[in-house]
Enzyme design. Sequence first.
Site, PDB file in Angstrom:
ATOM      1  N   ASN A   1       9.579  70.457  39.545  1.00 54.98           N
ATOM      2  CA  ASN A   1       9.984  69.058  39.726  1.00 54.98           C
ATOM      3  C   ASN A   1      11.379  68.870  39.157  1.00 54.98           C
ATOM      4  O   ASN A   1      11.713  69.449  38.124  1.00 54.98           O
ATOM      5  CB  ASN A   1       9.003  68.142  38.973  1.00 54.98           C
ATOM      6  CG  ASN A   1       9.373  66.671  39.074  1.00 54.98           C
ATOM      7  OD1 ASN A   1       9.605  66.158  40.172  1.00 54.98           O
ATOM      8  ND2 ASN A   1       9.435  65.983  37.941  1.00 54.98           N
TER       9      ASN A   1
ATOM     10  N   HIS B   1      13.751  66.171  37.426  1.00 54.76           N
ATOM     11  CA  HIS B   1      13.577  64.904  36.704  1.00 54.76           C
ATOM     12  C   HIS B   1      14.924  64.466  36.127  1.00 54.76           C
ATOM     13  O   HIS B   1      15.620  65.271  35.499  1.00 54.76           O
ATOM     14  CB  HIS B   1      12.552  65.075  35.577  1.00 54.76           C
ATOM     15  CG  HIS B   1      12.339  63.814  34.809  1.00 54.76           C
ATOM     16  ND1 HIS B   1      11.584  62.766  35.297  1.00 54.76           N
ATOM     17  CD2 HIS B   1      12.806  63.403  33.607  1.00 54.76           C
ATOM     18  CE1 HIS B   1      11.601  61.773  34.418  1.00 54.76           C
ATOM     19  NE2 HIS B   1      12.337  62.128  33.386  1.00 54.76           N
TER      20      HIS B   1
ATOM     21  N   SER C   1      16.711  67.670  34.512  1.00 56.52           N
ATOM     22  CA  SER C   1      15.949  68.873  34.167  1.00 56.52           C
ATOM     23  C   SER C   1      15.129  69.317  35.376  1.00 56.52           C
ATOM     24  O   SER C   1      14.560  68.483  36.087  1.00 56.52           O
ATOM     25  CB  SER C   1      14.963  68.579  33.031  1.00 56.52           C
ATOM     26  OG  SER C   1      15.606  68.033  31.908  1.00 56.52           O
TER      27      SER C   1
ATOM     28  N   ASP D   1       5.844  65.053  33.623  1.00 57.59           N
ATOM     29  CA  ASP D   1       7.202  65.473  33.221  1.00 57.59           C
ATOM     30  C   ASP D   1       7.166  66.324  31.946  1.00 57.59           C
ATOM     31  O   ASP D   1       8.150  66.372  31.192  1.00 57.59           O
ATOM     32  CB  ASP D   1       8.122  64.257  33.022  1.00 57.59           C
ATOM     33  CG  ASP D   1       8.277  63.436  34.291  1.00 57.59           C
ATOM     34  OD1 ASP D   1       8.259  64.033  35.386  1.00 57.59           O
ATOM     35  OD2 ASP D   1       8.412  62.204  34.204  1.00 57.59           O
TER      36      ASP D   1
HETATM   37  C1  GRF Z   1      16.263  61.666  41.673  1.00 61.39           C
HETATM   38  O1  GRF Z   1      17.066  61.158  40.656  1.00 61.39           O
HETATM   39  C2  GRF Z   1      15.151  62.484  41.083  1.00 61.39           C
HETATM   40  O2  GRF Z   1      15.515  63.165  39.935  1.00 61.39           O
HETATM   41  C3  GRF Z   1      14.153  61.428  40.754  1.00 61.39           C
HETATM   42  O3  GRF Z   1      14.220  60.514  41.803  1.00 61.39           O
HETATM   43  C4  GRF Z   1      15.494  60.587  42.408  1.00 61.39           C
HETATM   44  C5  GRF Z   1      15.271  60.910  43.847  1.00 61.39           C
HETATM   45  O4  GRF Z   1      16.429  60.987  44.586  1.00 61.39           O
HETATM   46  N1  GRF Z   1      12.867  61.992  40.483  1.00 61.39           N
HETATM   47  P1  GRF Z   1      16.428  61.502  46.090  1.00 61.39           P
HETATM   48  O5  GRF Z   1      15.259  60.829  46.807  1.00 61.39           O
HETATM   49  O6  GRF Z   1      16.284  62.988  46.088  1.00 61.39           O
HETATM   50  O7  GRF Z   1      17.738  61.055  46.640  1.00 61.39           O
END
Ligand code: GRF
Length: 220
Positions: A110, A112, A139, A148
């Site tokens: 994932n 994050h 991360s 997370d």
């Molecule tokens: C990203 O910041 C990701 O880290 C978080 O949600 C956002 C998603 O962005 N979990 P996208 O949909 O990939 O543009």
Amino acid sequence: MAAIPRLAVLASGRGSNLQAILDAVAEGRLHARVAGVFGDRHKAFALERARDAGIPAQALRPRDFASRSEFDAALFAAVAAVEPDFIVCAGYMRLLGAEAIAPWEGRIVNIHPSLLPAFKGLDTHARALEAGMAEHGASLHFVSADLDGGPVIAQARVPVLPGDDADALAQRVLAVEHPLMISALELLCTGRIRLRGAAVEFDGQVLQAPLQLAANRLRA
Ligand code: GRF
């Protein structure tokens, strides 16, 4: 593993991380194939990006299922059907149950938007600002049943600048989030990164701290 590792991507929203993966694959920077894209919202732009790239995309609606575990089971059955080597949660905003994750341990990651273990969960940018952090970032971690909380593979750091609001900070993080994810996925796909128990192994050595992105490269 397939000769070219197969990725299933889970996404809930605009899909900029998915697009970064698709671009990196197309440009030969990530030696993998996106076998399918899955989500929990039919209208997610991520699904459109997948279809534009000729990749099967499917959303399941949580409200069509009696429970979260039934939803997860259906989602992961669809994912398993494309026979992925790895599952990448790239902006997938729904909690995943322990039962769904268990068979994929070490093969599901994932991205994050915080320097874990700081700021798990939502609204990370606003919370980092509120806490007066001098530094923030993103991360890439192995997914565990702890939200997370799985072992962190790699991080990218950005400064928090005077006058930042959550949007400005989010944009700065996103700019490093994409290369971070691509570099870490390449290490995963080439077998250089592995989960060993609760630790991350890099080139056969247990990492004492997450890899760090510097000048677009990951270093121990
Ligand atoms: C990203 O910041 C990701 O880290 C978080 O949600 C956002 C998603 O962005 N979990 P996208 O949909 O990939 O543009």
